[in-house]
Design a protein around this motif. Sequence first.
Motif, PDB file in Angstrom:
ATOM      1  N   HIS A  87      34.406  28.441   9.512  1.00 50.09           N
ATOM      2  CA  HIS A  87      34.045  27.229  10.248  1.00 50.09           C
ATOM      3  C   HIS A  87      34.695  27.232  11.630  1.00 50.09           C
ATOM      4  O   HIS A  87      34.073  26.850  12.628  1.00 50.09           O
ATOM      5  N   ASP A  88      35.930  27.688  11.688  1.00 48.85           N
ATOM      6  CA  ASP A  88      36.666  27.745  12.954  1.00 48.85           C
ATOM      7  C   ASP A  88      35.977  28.668  13.949  1.00 48.85           C
ATOM      8  O   ASP A  88      35.895  28.375  15.138  1.00 48.85           O
ATOM      9  N   LEU A  89      35.466  29.789  13.458  1.00 50.55           N
ATOM     10  CA  LEU A  89      34.768  30.726  14.343  1.00 50.55           C
ATOM     11  C   LEU A  89      33.533  30.078  14.950  1.00 50.55           C
ATOM     12  O   LEU A  89      33.226  30.293  16.129  1.00 50.55           O
ATOM     13  N   ASP A  90      32.813  29.273  14.147  1.00 47.14           N
ATOM     14  CA  ASP A  90      31.663  28.562  14.685  1.00 47.14           C
ATOM     15  C   ASP A  90      32.090  27.576  15.769  1.00 47.14           C
ATOM     16  O   ASP A  90      31.442  27.457  16.811  1.00 47.14           O
ATOM     17  N   GLU A  91      33.193  26.869  15.522  1.00 43.94           N
ATOM     18  CA  GLU A  91      33.666  25.883  16.488  1.00 43.94           C
ATOM     19  C   GLU A  91      34.158  26.542  17.775  1.00 43.94           C
ATOM     20  O   GLU A  91      33.970  26.011  18.868  1.00 43.94           O
ATOM     21  N   ARG A  92      34.803  27.693  17.655  1.00 48.34           N
ATOM     22  CA  ARG A  92      35.356  28.375  18.824  1.00 48.34           C
ATOM     23  C   ARG A  92      34.271  28.817  19.802  1.00 48.34           C
ATOM     24  O   ARG A  92      34.531  28.961  21.002  1.00 48.34           O
ATOM     25  N   SER A  93      33.068  29.054  19.304  1.00 42.50           N
ATOM     26  CA  SER A  93      31.989  29.520  20.179  1.00 42.50           C
ATOM     27  C   SER A  93      30.929  28.446  20.413  1.00 42.50           C
ATOM     28  O   SER A  93      29.858  28.733  20.931  1.00 42.50           O
ATOM     29  N   ALA A 148      45.050  31.396  37.303  1.00 41.85           N
ATOM     30  CA  ALA A 148      43.644  31.788  37.190  1.00 41.85           C
ATOM     31  C   ALA A 148      43.008  31.079  36.001  1.00 41.85           C
ATOM     32  O   ALA A 148      43.681  30.724  35.037  1.00 41.85           O
ATOM     33  N   GLY A 149      41.709  30.882  36.083  1.00 42.95           N
ATOM     34  CA  GLY A 149      40.958  30.281  34.988  1.00 42.95           C
ATOM     35  C   GLY A 149      39.571  30.872  34.912  1.00 42.95           C
ATOM     36  O   GLY A 149      39.281  31.903  35.533  1.00 42.95           O
ATOM     37  N   GLY A 150      38.696  30.190  34.166  1.00 46.15           N
ATOM     38  CA  GLY A 150      37.341  30.679  33.972  1.00 46.15           C
ATOM     39  C   GLY A 150      36.321  29.833  34.716  1.00 46.15           C
ATOM     40  O   GLY A 150      36.629  29.190  35.714  1.00 46.15           O
ATOM     41  N   ARG A 151      35.099  29.790  34.193  1.00 44.54           N
ATOM     42  CA  ARG A 151      33.996  29.123  34.894  1.00 44.54           C
ATOM     43  C   ARG A 151      34.319  27.660  35.205  1.00 44.54           C
ATOM     44  O   ARG A 151      34.142  27.209  36.326  1.00 44.54           O
ATOM     45  N   TYR A 152      34.748  26.920  34.199  1.00 43.31           N
ATOM     46  CA  TYR A 152      35.121  25.522  34.389  1.00 43.31           C
ATOM     47  C   TYR A 152      36.625  25.343  34.511  1.00 43.31           C
ATOM     48  O   TYR A 152      37.111  24.528  35.302  1.00 43.31           O
ATOM     49  N   SER A 153      37.365  26.099  33.724  1.00 44.34           N
ATOM     50  CA  SER A 153      38.817  25.897  33.685  1.00 44.34           C
ATOM     51  C   SER A 153      39.506  26.298  34.986  1.00 44.34           C
ATOM     52  O   SER A 153      40.660  25.939  35.219  1.00 44.34           O
ATOM     53  N   ARG A 192      34.553  29.353  23.987  1.00 43.57           N
ATOM     54  CA  ARG A 192      33.657  30.322  24.611  1.00 43.57           C
ATOM     55  C   ARG A 192      34.504  31.133  25.599  1.00 43.57           C
ATOM     56  O   ARG A 192      34.169  31.318  26.768  1.00 43.57           O
ATOM     57  N   TYR A 193      35.621  31.600  25.047  1.00 45.19           N
ATOM     58  CA  TYR A 193      36.686  32.272  25.807  1.00 45.19           C
ATOM     59  C   TYR A 193      36.138  33.466  26.586  1.00 45.19           C
ATOM     60  O   TYR A 193      35.206  34.132  26.141  1.00 45.19           O
ATOM     61  N   GLU A 194      36.776  33.729  27.735  1.00 45.57           N
ATOM     62  CA  GLU A 194      36.232  34.707  28.670  1.00 45.57           C
ATOM     63  C   GLU A 194      37.044  36.001  28.660  1.00 45.57           C
ATOM     64  O   GLU A 194      38.271  35.977  28.791  1.00 45.57           O
ATOM     65  N   GLU A 195      36.327  37.087  28.499  1.00 40.78           N
ATOM     66  CA  GLU A 195      36.952  38.407  28.368  1.00 40.78           C
ATOM     67  C   GLU A 195      37.765  38.765  29.604  1.00 40.78           C
ATOM     68  O   GLU A 195      38.842  39.367  29.490  1.00 40.78           O
ATOM     69  N   GLN A 196      37.299  38.400  30.786  1.00 36.83           N
ATOM     70  CA  GLN A 196      38.037  38.740  32.008  1.00 36.83           C
ATOM     71  C   GLN A 196      39.418  38.088  32.035  1.00 36.83           C
ATOM     72  O   GLN A 196      40.384  38.679  32.513  1.00 36.83           O
ATOM     73  N   THR A 245      42.762  23.592  21.064  1.00 40.28           N
ATOM     74  CA  THR A 245      43.422  23.732  19.772  1.00 40.28           C
ATOM     75  C   THR A 245      42.778  24.790  18.880  1.00 40.28           C
ATOM     76  O   THR A 245      43.304  25.075  17.802  1.00 40.28           O
ATOM     77  N   PHE A 246      41.663  25.378  19.317  1.00 44.18           N
ATOM     78  CA  PHE A 246      41.101  26.511  18.585  1.00 44.18           C
ATOM     79  C   PHE A 246      41.778  27.814  19.002  1.00 44.18           C
ATOM     80  O   PHE A 246      41.633  28.831  18.340  1.00 44.18           O
ATOM     81  N   LEU A 247      42.508  27.784  20.088  1.00 40.24           N
ATOM     82  CA  LEU A 247      43.350  28.855  20.605  1.00 40.24           C
ATOM     83  C   LEU A 247      42.576  30.053  21.139  1.00 40.24           C
ATOM     84  O   LEU A 247      41.953  30.812  20.400  1.00 40.24           O
ATOM     85  N   SER A 248      42.680  30.245  22.429  1.00 39.70           N
ATOM     86  CA  SER A 248      42.166  31.445  23.078  1.00 39.70           C
ATOM     87  C   SER A 248      42.829  32.691  22.488  1.00 39.70           C
ATOM     88  O   SER A 248      43.985  32.645  22.063  1.00 39.70           O
ATOM     89  N   PRO A 249      42.129  33.825  22.468  1.00 38.48           N
ATOM     90  CA  PRO A 249      42.756  35.082  22.040  1.00 38.48           C
ATOM     91  C   PRO A 249      43.994  35.437  22.864  1.00 38.48           C
ATOM     92  O   PRO A 249      44.829  36.229  22.429  1.00 38.48           O
ATOM     93  N   ILE A 250      44.122  34.847  24.049  1.00 36.98           N
ATOM     94  CA  ILE A 250      45.289  35.105  24.896  1.00 36.98           C
ATOM     95  C   ILE A 250      46.572  34.596  24.246  1.00 36.98           C
ATOM     96  O   ILE A 250      47.675  35.025  24.608  1.00 36.98           O
ATOM     97  N   ALA A 251      46.456  33.693  23.273  1.00 35.20           N
ATOM     98  CA  ALA A 251      47.646  33.102  22.652  1.00 35.20           C
ATOM     99  C   ALA A 251      48.598  34.160  22.118  1.00 35.20           C
ATOM    100  O   ALA A 251      49.819  33.995  22.177  1.00 35.20           O
ATOM    101  N   SER A 252      48.059  35.263  21.609  1.00 35.41           N
ATOM    102  CA  SER A 252      48.921  36.313  21.069  1.00 35.41           C
ATOM    103  C   SER A 252      49.609  37.120  22.165  1.00 35.41           C
ATOM    104  O   SER A 252      50.536  37.882  21.889  1.00 35.41           O
TER     105      SER A 252
END
Length: 285
Positions: free
Chosen positions: A75-81, A142-147, A195-199, A220-227
């Motif tokens: 369910h979390d994966l669905d919410e993250r995207s 730095a951020g992404g499209r909106y962030s 909808r985290y950004e690879e760049q 709170t779904f946490l970007s992969p950058i968290a690690s």
Amino acid sequence: MTDAGVAESIRRGMADCSPAERKVARVLLSAYPSAGFETVARLAERAGVSGPTVLRFVHRLGYRGFPDFQEALRHDLDERSASPLRILASRPPADGEPQGLRDRAAAITTGTIQRTFDDVSTHDLERCVELISQASGSVVIAGGRYSNLLGRVLALHLEQLRPRVRMLSDQPSARAAMVEDLGRRDVMVLFDYRRYEEQTLRLARHARARHTAVVLFTDTFLSPIASEADVVLASETAAPSPFDALTPALALIETVVAGCFERLGDAAVDRMARADRAAADLGLY
């Protein structure tokens, strides 16, 4: 369980875990979400703990068992995207009498901000202020499209308080040069929301490879950058519109700015006074 994503629940729960359970948490976060879909035995092997330790950890998080944990992860994966249209489609119908826009927005927004501050780590908040205010090198944002908009708000405030605050350039050659200049005296502040950004993830990994401290603002779904990050400041996303809320993130930014102003003290006040004099001399404002 709270409204937080699974990754954020894992991160929050680490403080109450045994040392062995924290090993499980670190493995899950370092290879999120794929590690969560492995078997109990495989996850235990990767963490260097026993199978019962893995089960105790997921029970501590509030799940009935490992299958329940993996279902929450799906369910979390669905919410993250989730896109704004998917968020709109999944929103339950309102009960009772229709609520006016003002009252509905006020209830959602105040609740979202309150949950953000209830759940944000005091240690991470103070560490963020320390890293930004005490960095002897540059603070690169730095951020992404909106962030990226959030990053610019932070930069506009910080540049009045301390020197060498820079938004990462959008121009490719300048961007590459700024990233290449990063070192252990610098801090990179990144904004990355679902909808985290690879760049942005690549920026974090490059910074880590150069021993640069990484501060992450995320949801709170946490970007992969968290690690990859030294500090993670997560905000809730519920909003009266189909779009994720920016207000809680802005509230965290304003809190960090307040903390940096207090930490820098007279140096910040002197810099602001000098900037005002320079602006007056140049007729800027």
